[in-house]
Design an enzyme around this catalytic site. Structure first.
Site, PDB file in Angstrom:
ATOM      1  N   GLU A 116      31.655 -51.961  37.153  1.00 22.67           N
ATOM      2  CA  GLU A 116      31.949 -50.814  37.132  1.00 22.67           C
ATOM      3  C   GLU A 116      32.160 -50.142  38.574  1.00 22.67           C
ATOM      4  O   GLU A 116      31.574 -50.612  39.590  1.00 22.67           O
ATOM      5  CB  GLU A 116      30.802 -49.613  36.652  1.00 22.67           C
ATOM      6  CG  GLU A 116      30.426 -49.977  35.337  1.00 22.67           C
ATOM      7  CD  GLU A 116      29.007 -49.289  34.967  1.00 22.67           C
ATOM      8  OE1 GLU A 116      28.618 -48.502  35.748  1.00 22.67           O
ATOM      9  OE2 GLU A 116      28.615 -49.946  33.956  1.00 22.67           O
ATOM     10  N   LYS A 118      31.426 -47.985  41.762  1.00 20.86           N
ATOM     11  CA  LYS A 118      30.465 -47.250  42.240  1.00 20.86           C
ATOM     12  C   LYS A 118      30.844 -45.892  42.742  1.00 20.86           C
ATOM     13  O   LYS A 118      31.654 -45.644  43.615  1.00 20.86           O
ATOM     14  CB  LYS A 118      29.779 -48.118  43.543  1.00 20.86           C
ATOM     15  CG  LYS A 118      28.388 -47.317  43.811  1.00 20.86           C
ATOM     16  CD  LYS A 118      27.564 -48.303  44.722  1.00 20.86           C
ATOM     17  CE  LYS A 118      26.220 -47.980  45.271  1.00 20.86           C
ATOM     18  NZ  LYS A 118      26.212 -46.373  45.688  1.00 20.86           N
ATOM     19  N   ASP A 120      30.721 -42.190  44.313  1.00 22.21           N
ATOM     20  CA  ASP A 120      30.305 -41.441  45.454  1.00 22.21           C
ATOM     21  C   ASP A 120      29.885 -39.914  45.111  1.00 22.21           C
ATOM     22  O   ASP A 120      30.462 -39.357  45.698  1.00 22.21           O
ATOM     23  CB  ASP A 120      31.084 -41.793  46.793  1.00 22.21           C
ATOM     24  CG  ASP A 120      30.078 -41.595  47.940  1.00 22.21           C
ATOM     25  OD1 ASP A 120      28.962 -41.812  47.866  1.00 22.21           O
ATOM     26  OD2 ASP A 120      30.960 -41.699  49.133  1.00 22.21           O
ATOM     27  N   TYR A 229      26.515 -43.729  33.192  1.00 22.70           N
ATOM     28  CA  TYR A 229      26.554 -45.034  33.324  1.00 22.70           C
ATOM     29  C   TYR A 229      25.221 -45.890  32.938  1.00 22.70           C
ATOM     30  O   TYR A 229      25.239 -46.941  32.902  1.00 22.70           O
ATOM     31  CB  TYR A 229      26.952 -45.609  34.515  1.00 22.70           C
ATOM     32  CG  TYR A 229      26.414 -45.026  35.674  1.00 22.70           C
ATOM     33  CD1 TYR A 229      24.957 -44.994  35.994  1.00 22.70           C
ATOM     34  CD2 TYR A 229      27.010 -44.107  36.823  1.00 22.70           C
ATOM     35  CE1 TYR A 229      24.319 -44.205  37.183  1.00 22.70           C
ATOM     36  CE2 TYR A 229      26.464 -43.495  37.717  1.00 22.70           C
ATOM     37  CZ  TYR A 229      25.120 -43.505  37.988  1.00 22.70           C
ATOM     38  OH  TYR A 229      24.518 -42.878  39.023  1.00 22.70           O
ATOM     39  N   LYS A 317      29.597 -53.392  48.261  1.00 23.43           N
ATOM     40  CA  LYS A 317      30.202 -51.981  48.919  1.00 23.43           C
ATOM     41  C   LYS A 317      31.703 -52.303  49.623  1.00 23.43           C
ATOM     42  O   LYS A 317      31.758 -53.617  49.909  1.00 23.43           O
ATOM     43  CB  LYS A 317      29.260 -51.640  50.111  1.00 23.43           C
ATOM     44  CG  LYS A 317      27.854 -51.324  49.422  1.00 23.43           C
ATOM     45  CD  LYS A 317      27.838 -50.076  49.049  1.00 23.43           C
ATOM     46  CE  LYS A 317      27.992 -48.631  49.780  1.00 23.43           C
ATOM     47  NZ  LYS A 317      26.876 -48.169  50.344  1.00 23.43           N
ATOM     48  N   CYS A 411      45.475 -30.805  84.916  1.00 22.65           N
ATOM     49  CA  CYS A 411      45.014 -30.641  83.653  1.00 22.65           C
ATOM     50  C   CYS A 411      45.907 -30.281  82.779  1.00 22.65           C
ATOM     51  O   CYS A 411      46.720 -29.369  83.096  1.00 22.65           O
ATOM     52  CB  CYS A 411      44.004 -29.476  83.903  1.00 22.65           C
ATOM     53  SG  CYS A 411      43.341 -28.687  82.386  1.00 22.65           S
ATOM     54  N   CYS A 414      45.484 -26.119  82.065  1.00 22.88           N
ATOM     55  CA  CYS A 414      45.794 -24.959  83.095  1.00 22.88           C
ATOM     56  C   CYS A 414      46.429 -25.657  84.465  1.00 22.88           C
ATOM     57  O   CYS A 414      46.996 -24.834  85.224  1.00 22.88           O
ATOM     58  CB  CYS A 414      44.590 -24.654  83.582  1.00 22.88           C
ATOM     59  SG  CYS A 414      43.286 -25.690  84.531  1.00 22.88           S
ATOM     60  N   CYS A 429      38.747 -31.517  84.556  1.00 26.72           N
ATOM     61  CA  CYS A 429      39.454 -30.537  85.246  1.00 26.72           C
ATOM     62  C   CYS A 429      38.794 -29.824  86.202  1.00 26.72           C
ATOM     63  O   CYS A 429      37.460 -29.497  85.723  1.00 26.72           O
ATOM     64  CB  CYS A 429      39.997 -29.752  84.066  1.00 26.72           C
ATOM     65  SG  CYS A 429      40.519 -28.036  84.698  1.00 26.72           S
ATOM     66  N   CYS A 434      39.473 -22.504  83.159  1.00 24.84           N
ATOM     67  CA  CYS A 434      40.617 -23.041  82.323  1.00 24.84           C
ATOM     68  C   CYS A 434      40.364 -22.604  80.856  1.00 24.84           C
ATOM     69  O   CYS A 434      39.383 -22.720  80.394  1.00 24.84           O
ATOM     70  CB  CYS A 434      40.409 -24.768  82.515  1.00 24.84           C
ATOM     71  SG  CYS A 434      41.675 -25.493  81.506  1.00 24.84           S
TER      72      CYS A 434
HETATM   73  S1  IVH Z   1      23.476 -48.026  37.937  1.00 27.33           S
HETATM   74  C1  IVH Z   1      19.661 -49.036  39.498  1.00 27.33           C
HETATM   75  N1  IVH Z   1      26.050 -47.495  38.129  1.00 27.33           N
HETATM   76  O1  IVH Z   1      24.096 -45.776  42.958  1.00 27.33           O
HETATM   77  C2  IVH Z   1      20.679 -48.859  38.186  1.00 27.33           C
HETATM   78  N2  IVH Z   1      24.847 -46.504  39.726  1.00 27.33           N
HETATM   79  O2  IVH Z   1      21.839 -47.017  44.759  1.00 27.33           O
HETATM   80  C3  IVH Z   1      21.074 -47.515  38.222  1.00 27.33           C
HETATM   81  N3  IVH Z   1      25.872 -45.035  41.519  1.00 27.33           N
HETATM   82  O3  IVH Z   1      21.457 -44.053  42.495  1.00 27.33           O
HETATM   83  C4  IVH Z   1      22.201 -47.190  38.738  1.00 27.33           C
HETATM   84  N4  IVH Z   1      27.711 -45.451  40.713  1.00 27.33           N
HETATM   85  O4  IVH Z   1      23.940 -42.766  42.303  1.00 27.33           O
HETATM   86  C5  IVH Z   1      25.028 -47.212  38.862  1.00 27.33           C
HETATM   87  N5  IVH Z   1      28.411 -47.103  38.172  1.00 27.33           N
HETATM   88  C6  IVH Z   1      27.249 -47.079  38.703  1.00 27.33           C
HETATM   89  C7  IVH Z   1      27.141 -46.092  39.882  1.00 27.33           C
HETATM   90  C8  IVH Z   1      25.828 -46.062  40.426  1.00 27.33           C
HETATM   91  C9  IVH Z   1      27.128 -44.899  41.514  1.00 27.33           C
HETATM   92  C10 IVH Z   1      24.933 -44.632  42.372  1.00 27.33           C
HETATM   93  C11 IVH Z   1      23.767 -44.086  41.591  1.00 27.33           C
HETATM   94  C12 IVH Z   1      22.460 -44.797  42.274  1.00 27.33           C
HETATM   95  C13 IVH Z   1      22.982 -45.456  43.287  1.00 27.33           C
HETATM   96  C14 IVH Z   1      22.190 -46.783  43.129  1.00 27.33           C
END
Ligand code: IVH
Length: 673
Positions: A116, A118, A120, A229, A317, A411, A414, A429, A434
């Site tokens: 899935e 991740k 933010d 999720y 990541k 500068c 000025c 400067c 200035c």
């Molecule tokens: S699963 C430990 N799925 O990542 C399993 N987490 O470091 C529960 N997050 O606090 C998390 N997208 O805020 C999961 N598709 C996703 C996610 C996700 C973002 C974040 C979430 C969590 C942090 C874990």
């Protein structure tokens, strides 16, 4: 036409159902079937009926989403099952090691995963009892979070009642991410800039700031969304796999991101990662990686968890966001101390949700070292919230027309001379009047750690200077005599002008330490200003101190002593101080009587946001009582004060056994001390 109570009850029921169906169509399915105006009409009808027939009010009515009255504090909520965090991976190899570990622990030679995005944002938990949303909380430290139910109710993709085409579980704890779309984040910041309010650094902070609002009507105005999720505790419903979970939740009205993939093996998950990396710029929200989770919950049980991380999932990541673009020009910016900073003007390029047009080049040495030339194609990157930087030129794309850069001798603002002091990388400067320096000096004087004039940001300082209303810092205090001209500034108006003048008035009473810091003496930061205030006790004493006397202050060396000494010998600076006092600025010179109090010698570290203090007020309060403030936690730390959204410092404090104070406990300590 007045309805009978029975008719009203029926109509109310009908409206609630219709409105929630429209919420679901719009916010979960993304397929609206009526116009906004028609939707508003239904909602208004419902509101009117609920007012006429208060006996039918209900906490799950869609009218309850608009925002409850403000709270003074969030209650804490203990999660029935801890909310874990994910271990990170930064390379394919690390992901393969993860896969190998899972296989070994599960004693299988192939594992099915669900991959899935991740998201933010910030993690939250929703609790449904008998299908009704009863409690919503932030993740907090994983064990306990904050009760943000009223705020979560304003998010229209969160159902107040579960949809009923399936049996309703007795209890369902749903977890997911609350986030703000990039476009909404941009608009929010635009509005904040106009109102002179501080900007959010990124959509994640904006979402967190919006959800952790004591006033839910503010949350209601921010466009937040949620993707589910995961689940916590469940009673009366059972899930056997992530795939089943992701397919089932939407049937209850819970929003799930449609982008995910069931992967036969780790190679397919890595393939998904690569696809997501390519697609991430197209998504309306920010993602910072891919989460790879074991699909089968029995296998999850077998592999278990270590130190708050499940061993059945990993966050792979994304690398720092990079882009290639061309350096159209290299310009030079002049700072408060006269320092010249070269900045690359770039061919605008989208990078991580924003259009990047500038990147800092730090100084001439840095440009020479990387050999960056005007006209070069370059690789730029943005890691986290920081300003973009140029990584390297793409030498293979040179045509020969690129031009090396050298610092100007004059500068750019000025026209005065530019010098480079021996042993320094920076050019400066020499003209202390200035205009570029003036602008930066005013901004510095108005900043949080100094006079703390709220709302006086770059935009207004520029406008005030351009209109000739401010030619030096003391002019700020004469603005009230020029109200009409002030109000005539583009986009200012009466209300903003009044707010600004009030903020300026408020800043007239200023502590000695803040005043010293606000003067912008080279090498004198907040901490040193504090030490100088404690040692000299009055501005006069500091102004007449010799270099030898200055050297007796702890942490003051020859360069700093020289800088302070010559600052006060300069007649222009003395004149400015005189004018500030004439304009009514009152420097509070008394040093707090708490000095030798209960907190003398103690060290404090702050983490997270406090509700009743700004960070600088809290720091000033402990310093006034003789304590020190440090930025990192060690065994020597006496107290860690944890506000909202505390960072890793809190974890470290707990690990080291350092006393952790809540904001309330901190307040008590300050009052006693
Ligand atoms: S699963 C430990 N799925 O990542 C399993 N987490 O470091 C529960 N997050 O606090 C998390 N997208 O805020 C999961 N598709 C996703 C996610 C996700 C973002 C974040 C979430 C969590 C942090 C874990």
């Amino acid at each position: 036409m007045k309805l009978s109570p029975e008719e009203a009850r029926r109509r109310i029921e009908e409206l609630r159902e219709q409105i929630e169906q429209h919420n679901y169509n719009y916010f979960v399915l993304n397929q609206p079937t009526i116009s906004d105006a028609e939707y508003d009409k239904l909602l208004r009808e419902l509101q009117t009926l609920e007012e006429q027939f208060p006996q039918f009010k209900s906490p799950t009515s869609p009218t309850q989403r608009v925002g409850a009255p403000p709270q003074t504090q969030f209650k804490t909520v203990r999660h029935s099952l801890p909310m874990l965090s994910l271990a990170n991976a930064f390379s394919d190899d690390e992901v393969r090691e993860f896969d190998a570990r899972v296989k070994k622990l599960a004693e299988r030679d192939q594992i099915e995963y669900v991959a899935e995005p991740k998201f933010d944002g910030l993690a939250v938990e929703l609790v449904y009892e008998d299908g009704v949303f009863v409690l919503g909380s932030t993740r907090g430290d994983g064990e306990t979070g904050e009760d943000v139910t009223a705020n979560l109710k304003t998010i229209k993709s969160i159902p107040l009642k579960l949809r009923t085409d399936l049996p309703i579980p007795k209890r369902l704890e749903v977890r997911g991410e609350v986030y703000m779309e990039i476009e909404d984040f941009r608009k929010l910041n635009e509005a904040r800039e106009e109102a002179g309010e501080p900007l959010f650094a990124n959509p994640r902070n904006a979402a967190a700031g919006s959800l952790r609002q004591l006033d839910p009507t503010i949350t209601a105005q921010r466009r937040l969304h949620m993707f589910c999720y995961d689940v916590g505790q469940t009673v009366g419903i059972e899930f056997h796999s992530q795939e089943e979970l992701l397919e089932t939740l939407p049937r209850y009205g819970l929003r799930v991101c449609p982008i995910y993939r069931v992967c036969k093996n780790i190679d397919e998950a890595l393939e998904f990662y690569r696809e997501m990396q390519e697609r991430r710029e197209e998504l309306p929200y920010e993602t910072d990686g891919v989460v790879i989770k074991v699909n089968d919950f029995r296998i999850r049980e077998m592999v278990g968890e270590v130190s708050r991380n499940p061993r059945w999932a990993i966050a792979y990541k994304f690398p720092p966001k990079q882009a290639t673009t061309r350096v159209k020009d290299i310009i030079v910016q002049v700072g408060r101390t006269g320092k010249l900073t070269p900045v690359a003007v770039l061919e605008p390029v989208p990078l991580g949700g924003v259009t990047v047009q500038h990147a800092t080049l730090h100084n001439q040495d840095e440009i020479d070292k990387k050999d960056i030339r005007i006209g070069d194609w370059v690789l730029i990157q943005r890691a986290g919230d920081v300003i973009p930087e140029v990584v390297q030129p793409i030498v293979s794309r040179r045509t020969g027309a690129e031009k090396p850069f050298t610092m100007p001798e004059r500068c750019p603002v000025c026209g005065d001379r530019v010098i480079r002091l021996p042993d320094e990388v920076d050019y400066r400067c020499v003209n202390i009047s200035c205009p570029a320096r003036l602008k930066e000096s005013i901004l510095h004087y108005a900043s949080k750690g100094a006079a703390d004039i709220e709302g006086l940001g770059e935009r207004w300082v520029e406008a005030l200077m351009n209109a000739g209303l401010v030619k030096e810092i003391p002019d700020l205090y004469r603005l009230k005599e020029r109200l009409l001209e002030l109000m005539r500034l583009e986009r200012m108006g009466a209300k903003l002008a009044e707010n600004l003048l009030n903020a300026i008035e408020k800043s007239k009473k200023i502590s000695l330490a803040r005043f010293i810091y606000g003067l912008g003496i080279r090498h004198v930061g907040e901490h040193l200003a504090e030490l100088l205030a404690q040692r000299f006790r009055s501005l006069e004493a500091l102004m007449s101190a010799s270099e030898e006397e200055l050297l007796t202050v702890e942490e003051v060396g020859p360069t700093v002593a020289q800088s302070i000494f010559s600052f006060f010998r300069d007649e222009r600076n003395r004149e400015m101080i005189r004018k500030l006092r004439e304009a009514g600025v009152q420097i509070i010179e008394e040093i707090s009587p708490h000095k030798a109090g209960a907190l003398a010698g103690k060290t404090f570290v702050f983490t997270g946001t406090l509700k009743h203090f700004t960070r600088s007020q809290a720091e000033a309060a402990v310093k006034a009582r003789g304590a020190r403030v440090s930025s990192s936690v060690s065994r020597k730390t006496d107290y860690v004060v944890a506000g909202e959204e505390p960072g890793s410092k809190l974890e470290r404090a707990r690990a080291l056994g350092v006393t952790v104070l809540s904001e309330e406990e901190f307040r008590q300590l300050i009052e006693e001390g």
